[in-house]
Design a protein around this motif. Structure first.
Motif, PDB file in Angstrom:
ATOM      1  N   PRO A  52       0.827  -1.205   0.000  1.00  0.00           N
ATOM      2  CA  PRO A  52       0.000   0.000   0.000  1.00  0.00           C
ATOM      3  C   PRO A  52       0.858   1.250   0.000  1.00  0.00           C
ATOM      4  N   GLN A  53       0.383   2.285  -0.717  1.00  0.00           N
ATOM      5  CA  GLN A  53       1.095   3.557  -0.754  1.00  0.00           C
ATOM      6  C   GLN A  53       1.100   4.187   0.628  1.00  0.00           C
ATOM      7  N   GLN A  54       2.273   4.597   1.086  1.00  0.00           N
ATOM      8  CA  GLN A  54       2.383   5.210   2.409  1.00  0.00           C
ATOM      9  C   GLN A  54       1.944   6.679   2.364  1.00  0.00           C
ATOM     10  N   ASP A  55       1.432   7.160   3.492  1.00  0.00           N
ATOM     11  CA  ASP A  55       0.995   8.547   3.560  1.00  0.00           C
ATOM     12  C   ASP A  55       2.138   9.528   3.341  1.00  0.00           C
ATOM     13  N   ASP A  56       3.358   9.127   3.719  1.00  0.00           N
ATOM     14  CA  ASP A  56       4.495  10.041   3.607  1.00  0.00           C
ATOM     15  C   ASP A  56       5.158   9.989   2.229  1.00  0.00           C
ATOM     16  N   GLY A  57       4.509   9.340   1.274  1.00  0.00           N
ATOM     17  CA  GLY A  57       4.986   9.422  -0.097  1.00  0.00           C
ATOM     18  C   GLY A  57       6.012   8.396  -0.495  1.00  0.00           C
ATOM     19  N   ILE A  58       6.190   7.320   0.275  1.00  0.00           N
ATOM     20  CA  ILE A  58       7.111   6.275  -0.126  1.00  0.00           C
ATOM     21  C   ILE A  58       6.532   5.541  -1.328  1.00  0.00           C
ATOM     22  N   LEU A  59       7.285   5.473  -2.381  1.00  0.00           N
ATOM     23  CA  LEU A  59       6.792   4.869  -3.616  1.00  0.00           C
ATOM     24  C   LEU A  59       7.358   3.468  -3.791  1.00  0.00           C
ATOM     25  N   PRO A  60       6.503   2.508  -4.152  1.00  0.00           N
ATOM     26  CA  PRO A  60       7.011   1.162  -4.418  1.00  0.00           C
ATOM     27  C   PRO A  60       8.122   1.147  -5.461  1.00  0.00           C
ATOM     28  N   ALA A  61       8.033   2.031  -6.442  1.00  0.00           N
ATOM     29  CA  ALA A  61       9.069   2.060  -7.478  1.00  0.00           C
ATOM     30  C   ALA A  61      10.432   2.358  -6.885  1.00  0.00           C
ATOM     31  N   ILE A  62      10.506   3.352  -6.019  1.00  0.00           N
ATOM     32  CA  ILE A  62      11.790   3.723  -5.437  1.00  0.00           C
ATOM     33  C   ILE A  62      12.224   2.659  -4.438  1.00  0.00           C
ATOM     34  N   LYS A  63      11.284   2.104  -3.680  1.00  0.00           N
ATOM     35  CA  LYS A  63      11.617   1.062  -2.699  1.00  0.00           C
ATOM     36  C   LYS A  63      12.194  -0.163  -3.410  1.00  0.00           C
ATOM     37  N   LEU A  64      11.644  -0.477  -4.549  1.00  0.00           N
ATOM     38  CA  LEU A  64      12.156  -1.617  -5.294  1.00  0.00           C
ATOM     39  C   LEU A  64      13.600  -1.386  -5.709  1.00  0.00           C
ATOM     40  N   CYS A  65      13.906  -0.184  -6.165  1.00  0.00           N
ATOM     41  CA  CYS A  65      15.282   0.111  -6.559  1.00  0.00           C
ATOM     42  C   CYS A  65      16.214   0.051  -5.359  1.00  0.00           C
ATOM     43  N   TYR A  66      15.716   0.433  -4.189  1.00  0.00           N
ATOM     44  CA  TYR A  66      16.518   0.302  -2.966  1.00  0.00           C
ATOM     45  C   TYR A  66      16.804  -1.177  -2.691  1.00  0.00           C
ATOM     46  N   ASP A  67      15.789  -2.023  -2.859  1.00  0.00           N
ATOM     47  CA  ASP A  67      15.972  -3.449  -2.600  1.00  0.00           C
ATOM     48  C   ASP A  67      17.027  -4.063  -3.517  1.00  0.00           C
ATOM     49  N   GLN A  68      17.224  -3.468  -4.680  1.00  0.00           N
ATOM     50  CA  GLN A  68      18.201  -4.007  -5.620  1.00  0.00           C
ATOM     51  C   GLN A  68      19.603  -3.448  -5.410  1.00  0.00           C
ATOM     52  N   LEU A  69      19.768  -2.546  -4.457  1.00  0.00           N
ATOM     53  CA  LEU A  69      21.106  -2.037  -4.157  1.00  0.00           C
ATOM     54  C   LEU A  69      21.955  -3.138  -3.524  1.00  0.00           C
ATOM     55  N   LEU A 107      11.733  12.846  -1.992  1.00  0.00           N
ATOM     56  CA  LEU A 107      11.157  11.509  -2.048  1.00  0.00           C
ATOM     57  C   LEU A 107      12.182  10.453  -1.651  1.00  0.00           C
ATOM     58  N   VAL A 108      13.417  10.664  -2.075  1.00  0.00           N
ATOM     59  CA  VAL A 108      14.481   9.735  -1.716  1.00  0.00           C
ATOM     60  C   VAL A 108      14.791   9.848  -0.224  1.00  0.00           C
ATOM     61  N   HIS A 109      14.700  11.055   0.327  1.00  0.00           N
ATOM     62  CA  HIS A 109      14.877  11.227   1.768  1.00  0.00           C
ATOM     63  C   HIS A 109      13.779  10.498   2.535  1.00  0.00           C
ATOM     64  N   ASP A 110      12.550  10.573   2.020  1.00  0.00           N
ATOM     65  CA  ASP A 110      11.453   9.812   2.634  1.00  0.00           C
ATOM     66  C   ASP A 110      11.765   8.321   2.633  1.00  0.00           C
ATOM     67  N   LEU A 111      12.330   7.858   1.526  1.00  0.00           N
ATOM     68  CA  LEU A 111      12.698   6.452   1.432  1.00  0.00           C
ATOM     69  C   LEU A 111      13.743   6.096   2.486  1.00  0.00           C
ATOM     70  N   ALA A 112      14.739   6.961   2.670  1.00  0.00           N
ATOM     71  CA  ALA A 112      15.775   6.701   3.676  1.00  0.00           C
ATOM     72  C   ALA A 112      15.158   6.598   5.063  1.00  0.00           C
TER      73      ALA A 112
END
Length: 851
Positions: free
Chosen positions: A405-422, A500-505
């Motif tokens: 589910p999309q988080q209220d603070d703007g975490i995007l699955p697309a960016i999270k997926l790229c983080y998982d591939q780091l 958005l990337v800061h939100d991801l962090a």
């Protein structure tokens, strides 16, 4: 989640266990077999961690097992670090003999028996706990994998920069906003135009494209750009706006500072600056929803001359509060065609998409999942660059994280997926960004010092150091679009994180890292790295004993909190107290034997450091810049045998005692050391990379024997320094300089000959406020590596070298406040414009008085 960082934790822990000093010390204590057991068991656990991290979302028991491993590894690392700290003390004990005999001597003579018993018991306990948790790995059917197979595909840094070619599908939006800014209206009030959209929609990119349009340069006498973020305090905004009214400098080291002005002075200065000028002010990333705060600011910038304010915000409420037009400009997602164009730009080399129709079919589905969000499209495209395996593309398309589910603070699955591939070693480094506030400009020197202090950096290869590794990791993050505005200043890098990337962090690091502000007063359980943003919180929070990092808020002066922190947090690796108001530090700081980084920058009240600081033999970075009242450095500073970075401001007159012993130094900065008598005789600093002198009135000459080997040299406002080599002035030494910055040096009339020695290496040259500089030498045109040349306020300089067009790699030329140069090289019309017209980025700016 913190459990996704475990592979990297295990890898660094296993590497630590291979230390020779640790081997010898374990023999002395009789725990050698236990340490070997810990290493072997840790390797067995690490082998299944990558598979476990991927499968944890489908299995709650597996996720709990990973949490147990995290707890054991954290405790084990603390015990081993404690053991290593004690063993390393032998390096400052002047006894002869082998390492093994020294260790035996230390533990048998200098250390109490109680410590030997305690550490042996702790090591045996860790061994038992690891053995137990390792046995449980068989319950989950995990696959063995001993290496982190994720590889970052590098690409040119220009792919991550914001430029006009990156603005795709926004032509209509741009034209509409420009029309609003240029249209005539009621000049009796300030017109405000908000751009509204969710994080990553491209609001800032669009605003920059509008801001740099030539038509606005003709319509507005002054243009100002201010990044607001969450900070809408009036004084801070006035300072930012005033700074943005000044001509920008190519030198990132010096910035105008109005911090000491009160609000009355600030508002008077601003009103005088903006008086009778039609201006465009961009307020980027505004979160404020208080009409009172906005009206307070608007009253001070209100001008009856057609001035405009362009606002970018995620909040519709903010837009309604500030808007003076009928409606805000709502920024929508890109169309499917434009989204696909963005994706192709980042996922393929030009024209290569036509060779892979099967990938393009999968790519169309991936693009649909991005919902028209430019940052998500760009990040996913970057992650697939140079990857032509269809299964890898399908993995991105089908990965179940899209269904989160999309988080209220703007975490995007697309960016999270790229983080998982780091790669896992990059994940911990990326998580560290969560300790910084949004929109904070970051420098590689500070970030690398943080990563190194926390043990996040991979082991350097032969010939490398931690700074080299840190730069490599930043390049990798940049290639994946995790950092933006990445600028190379000749070996010194500046960059930012998109919100958005800061939100991801914040999201991925939330178990171990916490950014504590007034809206979140409770420290989460098991937090190891803490950044406190509000000074008022220091008297309200209870500090966990297991902290390894703490960043104090600006203005901190709570002495009980400081004493509690130093006494309870015995495993601290990183302590940052910038802009605090402490006069003294307690002696107990010397007990933080694990401390690697101590940052006391801009502590203007600090008068002395306790001598106990010199007991911190693991300290790698000590920053005392801006400590204007600091009387002297502590006695015994030469005992800091692992110190790599030392930045000094002091009233001390004699050269710091013991400085010559710091053979590991890589960065050495002197700033506002007017009383210090410099004598580098007998000092080598074999590993030094950066040397900086700023406002050092007693600097008479340069240590050329040191300069021969460094990569960056900064000389700022040192009026008595003689740049020539004296009797050897005609000697041309072989130099390794990549960055040279010369600022406020009226004694320079011509360049010294010895600088020819860096003709093959110099990357960046800044010359600022050298008011008597009359010419640049002809031989400057032989600098084959020069990429950036910045010249500011050199009024007597009338020309560039005749053969400037022969500089093969010059990419950026910034000339500010040099009227003679402007007339001669003025774009399109200057008599010598043709000599520099081939340079990619040419900027000319004249001071207000020159216009």
């Amino acid at each position: 989640m913190a459990e996704s960082l475990l592979f990297s934790v295990a890898d660094s822990f296993i590497g630590k266990l291979a230390s020779r000093v640790l081997d010898e010390a374990s023999l002395a204590l009789g725990v050698y077999d236990d340490l070997r057991g810990i290493k072997d068991t840790s390797s067995l656990i690490q082998a299944v961690l990558l598979d476990a991290e991927q499968k944890q979302w489908q299995n709650n028991e597996l996720r709990e097992w990973l949490r147990q491993i995290k707890c054991v590894f954290s405790d084990a690392e603390d015990v081993i670090d404690d053991f290593e700290c004690e063993a390393l003390k032998l390096q400052v004990v002047n006894t002869s003999g082998s390492i093994r005999r020294k260790v035996r001597h230390y533990f048998s003579s200098s250390n109490p028996l109680a410590y030997r018993v305690k550490i042996a018991h702790q090591i045996k306990d860790i061994n038992a706990r690891l053995t137990k948790v390792a046995a449980d790995r068989h319950n989950f059917g995990l696959q063995t994998n001993y290496s982190d197979i994720c590889v970052v595909q590098k690409r040119g840094l220009t792919h991550s920069h914001i430029n006009e070619s990156d603005v795709i599908g926004r032509e209509h939006d741009k034209q509409k906003i420009i029309n609003l800014l240029l249209q005539d209206g009621d000049d009796t009030y300030l017109s405000v135009i908000p751009i509204v959209g969710m994080g990553g929609m491209g609001k800032t990119t669009l605003a920059k494209s509008v801001f740099n349009d030539e038509r606005l340069g003709e319509a507005f006498q002054k243009k100002m750009w201010v990044c607001v973020s969450h900070d809408f305090e009036l004084k801070h905004l006035l300072v930012k706006i005033l700074n943005s009214t000044s001509d920008s400098s190519p030198n990132t080291f010096q910035q105008e500072n109005y911090q000491n002005f009160d609000i009355e002075q600030l508002q008077n200065h601003l009103r005088n600056t903006l008086s009778d000028q039609k201006f465009l002010l961009v307020l980027d990333d505004v979160w404020n929803e208080s009409r009172v705060k906005w009206e307070e600011l608007k009253d001070l910038i209100q001008c009856a001359n057609g001035s405009k304010v362009l606002v970018t915000t995620r909040s519709h409420t903010t837009a309604d509060v500030m808007c003076t037009t009928n409606t805000s400009h709502i920024l929508q997602g890109l169309s499917q065609n434009d989204s696909l164009s963005v994706f192709v730009k980042w996922a393929f080399k030009e024209g290569e998409d036509k060779k892979h129709p099967e990938l393009m079919e999968v790519g169309k589905t991936i693009v649909q999942k991005c919902g028209g969000l430019p940052l998500a499209i760009r990040t996913l495209g970057s992650s697939l660059f140079l990857k032509f395996n269809l299964e890898e593309w399908k993995f991105v398309k089908d990965n179940e994280i899209w269904n989160l589910p999309q988080q209220d603070d703007g975490i995007l699955p697309a960016i999270k997926l790229c983080y998982d591939q780091l790669p896992s070693y990059l994940k911990r480094c990326f998580a560290c960004f969560s300790l910084f506030e949004k929109s904070t400009p970051l420098f590689d020197i500070e970030v690398t010092a943080f990563w190194d202090a926390l043990g996040f950096l991979p082991t350097p290869k032969q010939g490398e150091n931690s700074g080299d590794i840190g730069k490599q990791l930043l390049h990798e993050l940049c290639s994946r679009s995790f950092v933006q505005n990445f600028a190379d200043g000749g070996g010194i890098f500046c960059f930012e994180l998109h919100d958005l990337v800061h939100d991801l962090a914040l999201y991925v690091a939330r178990d171990d890292f916490q950014l504590l502000n007034i809206r979140c007063e409770n420290i989460r359980e098991n937090v190891r790295h803490l950044s406190v943003l509000e000074n008022d919180l220091l008297g309200q929070i209870s500090i966990p004993t297991g902290l390894r990092t703490i960043l104090f808020p600006d203005g901190a002066n709570n002495e009980p909190f400081l004493n509690t922190c130093l006494s309870r947090c015995k495993y601290l690796r990183l302590l940052k107290m910038n802009n605090s108001r402490y006069k003294y530090l307690p002696n107990s700081i010397g007990k933080l034997k694990h401390l690697r980084c101590l940052n006391l920058q801009q502590n203007k009240q600090l008068e002395r450091l306790p001598d106990s600081v010199c007991k911190l033999q693991n300290l790698q970075a000590l920053n005392l810049i801006g400590c204007e009242k600091l009387q002297k450095l502590p006695n015994g500073i030469g005992n800091l045998i692992k110190l790599q970075e030392l930045c000094i401001t002091t009233k001390q007159s004699n050269f710091p005692e013991g400085l010559a012993k710091l053979s590991s130094l890589e960065i050495l900065v002197f700033r506002h050391c007017d009383s210090l008598m410099f004598s580098f005789e007998g000092i080598q600093f074999p590993k030094l990379k950066l040397l900086s002198f700023s406002s050092c009135g007693n600097l008479k000459s340069l240590p050329f024997h040191i300069i021969r080997n460094i990569e960056s040299l900064v000389i700022h406002n040192c009026n008595t320094v003689i740049l020539s080599m004296g009797d050897n002035n005609n000697e041309i030494p072989n130099l390794k300089l990549k960055l040279l910055s010369l600022e406020i040096l009226p004694q320079i009339v011509t360049f010294p000959q010895w600088l020819q020695g860096c003709a093959n290496t110099l990357h960046t040259l800044y010359i600022e406020n050298c008011e008597n500089l009359e010419e640049l030498p002809k031989w400057l045109s032989s600098f084959i590596s020069l990429k950036n040349l910045g010249i500011e306020n050199c009024s007597k300089l009338v020309s560039l070298p005749e053969d400037v067009h022969h500089l093969p790699n010059l990419e950026r030329l910034d000339i500010i406040g040099c009227p003679e140069l402007y007339r001669r090289y003025q774009p399109e019309v200057g008599q010598d414009w043709y000599k520099i017209s081939h340079i990619k980025h040419v900027t000319f700016e004249l001071q207000e008085s020159e216009d």
